[in-house]
Design a protein around this motif. Structure first.
Motif, short mmCIF file in Angstrom:
data_model
loop_
_atom_site.label_atom_id
_atom_site.label_comp_id
_atom_site.label_asym_id
_atom_site.label_seq_id
_atom_site.Cartn_x
_atom_site.Cartn_y
_atom_site.Cartn_z
N ASP A 197 7.14 2.76 5.28
CA ASP A 197 5.81 1.39 5.38
C ASP A 197 5.23 1.04 4.16
OD1 ASP A 197 3.70 -0.04 6.67
OD2 ASP A 197 2.45 1.79 7.50
N GLY A 198 4.96 -0.25 4.04
CA GLY A 198 3.90 -0.38 2.73
C GLY A 198 4.76 -0.05 1.20
N HIS B 135 7.70 -6.16 2.90
CA HIS B 135 7.19 -5.25 3.82
C HIS B 135 8.42 -5.03 5.11
CE1 HIS B 135 4.72 -2.61 6.21
NE2 HIS B 135 3.81 -2.71 5.50
N HIS C 287 0.93 -1.56 0.02
CA HIS C 287 -0.03 0.24 0.06
C HIS C 287 0.90 1.15 0.22
CE1 HIS C 287 0.91 1.01 4.71
NE2 HIS C 287 0.86 -0.27 4.38
N GLU D 296 -5.04 0.53 3.28
CA GLU D 296 -4.29 -0.39 3.80
C GLU D 296 -4.92 0.17 5.70
OE1 GLU D 296 -1.50 -2.43 6.57
OE2 GLU D 296 -1.78 -0.35 6.55
#
Ligand SMILES: [Zn+2]
Length: 414
Positions: free
Chosen positions: A95-96, A194, A84, A129
């Protein structure tokens, strides 16, 4: 298969920087809430990168974006990767994003190596997300997997009272939510890269984590209603202070998780809204959220039971009404052995140590696991920090993760 896969680390890092700069806050802070101007700008930027790579784009009515490298057997099930690009307020840039831009770079590296997939390879950028806007995480993957029905999705609203349908349509995503769910056997495999969002890899100096299980989250909204009044005028025996009741409940939730007997049990009260929120006024109403996770469903449900018991006890003792709404309680996922094996083989081939591990944070892969064989690959992040502006993953760790991802995608798509 002997591919010479070279990751373009510099380009990937400059793309991570560029995407991180598309934010509602000043750098290094990333705030990119779904369907806001920043999110739409980031999506447009991302789609341009996919088109540059010669991928075929498609997006569904909730905004999940698919970028496909068509294989020599186009009707064979897809080998997918992705993550995401939405970010909670005051977040970081990895993150993502590492899974999305890393997934794209994995595909480009395979293209450069001369590899030709039999199964199509597809990058998937999931919508929302993060639960920031609609109070539920993994909105896109829940709809893709049929975990959330279109009817239930249509009932969701944001803080301003706008429904999912209103918001997505005004962001340009038309069509019916009924068409989002993927057909069965759409994917042969789905692999998500991730950052770990925890400290284990860094502490043990291991560059990669191969996820074997994804923990099961349950979340609740808790409303407490007592009686307000003047902070000077109402004497202590007469009070029904909603915040004091909330404080007892918060500690009870913490204690239930601490005493579950397993390190995998975690519980968090992350929101506490106090009304009327004045210095000289007794709190009459409090809204809390509780997030309880475990890899074991029974253990998690035992914590939920303790929370409910504490609610009843605190409510009776303090004459404060407590109402608990279950927002979601998802089952844990087990990763697919054949993908775990492909990831492990790739690590061994490149002489990289890896740690089999549990994902304690929640990911789109949890929901994709309902309709597809999934696995996840983790890279370390500094101090385990995530969801904060100083979130950081080193260029070498990112490049190693992308290399193993590329190798794994090639093995699965051959
Ligand atoms: Zn994430």
């Amino acid at each position: 298969m002997n591919l010479d896969i070279k990751i373009d680390q510099d380009r990937l890092l400059s793309e991570i920087e560029a995407l991180g700069a598309i934010s509602e806050a000043d750098p290094p802070v990333v705030t990119r809430v779904v369907f806001t101007a920043a999110d739409l700008k980031a999506r447009a930027w991302m789609k341009a990168r996919c088109l540059e790579a010669g991928l075929v784009l498609r997006q569904d009515s909730i905004g999940n974006t698919f970028a496909r490298w068509i294989g020599s057997n186009p009707s064979a099930p897809i080998v997918g990767t992705g993550s995401h690009i939405d970010a909670i307020p005051n977040a970081g840039k990895y993150d993502g994003v590492v899974g999305v831009l890393g997934g794209l770079e994995a595909i480009r590296a395979l293209q450069r190596s001369g590899f030709r997939p039999a199964h199509s390879l597809e990058l998937l950028v999931f919508t929302s997300e993060e639960p920031t806007r609609f109070g539920i995480g993994c909105l896109g993957s829940r709809l893709l997997s049929g975990t959330l029905s279109p009817d239930a999705a249509r009932k969701l609203t944001d803080k301003a009272g706008a429904t999912v349908d209103e918001v997505r349509r005004s962001a340009g995503f038309e069509g019916e939510l009924e068409h989002v769910k993927l057909p069965s056997h759409y994917h042969k495999a789905f692999v998500e890269l991730h950052i770990e969002q925890g400290p284990l890899l860094e502490c043990q100096k291991i560059p990669l984590g191969v996820v074997t299980q994804i923990a099961a989250p349950a979340s609740f909204r808790i409303s407490l209603e007592g009686a307000g009044g003047h902070a000077g005028g109402v004497l202590m025996p007469d009070r029904r202070d909603a915040l004091c009741a909330a404080a007892e409940l918060i500690l009870a939730v913490e204690n239930a998780a601490r005493t579950s007997g397993a390190v995998d049990t975690v519980a968090t009260v992350g929101i506490c809204e106090v009304f009327p929120g004045a210095v000289n006024s007794i709190p009459s109403r409090v809204h809390l959220t509780a997030d309880i996770r475990d890899t074991d469903l029974q253990r998690r449900d035992a914590v939920i039971k303790s929370m409910e018991q504490a609610s009843r006890a605190v409510s009776a003792k303090r004459q404060v009404s407590i109402h608990t709404d279950l927002l979601n309680a998802d089952a844990p996922a087990t990763c697919a052995p054949e993908i775990i094996e492909a990831l492990s083989q790739s690590c061994r081939k490149h002489q990289l140590r890896f740690l089999p591990m549990v994902s304690r944070a929640y990911h789109d892969s949890l929901f994709m696991a309902r309709i597809a064989p999934v696995a996840m690959l983790f890279i370390p992040c500094r101090n385990g920090y995530s969801h904060r502006p100083d979130e950081y993953a080193s260029p070498e760790d990112i490049a190693r993760g992308v290399l193993v991802l590329a190798e794994t995608l090639a093995a699965l798509a051959s």
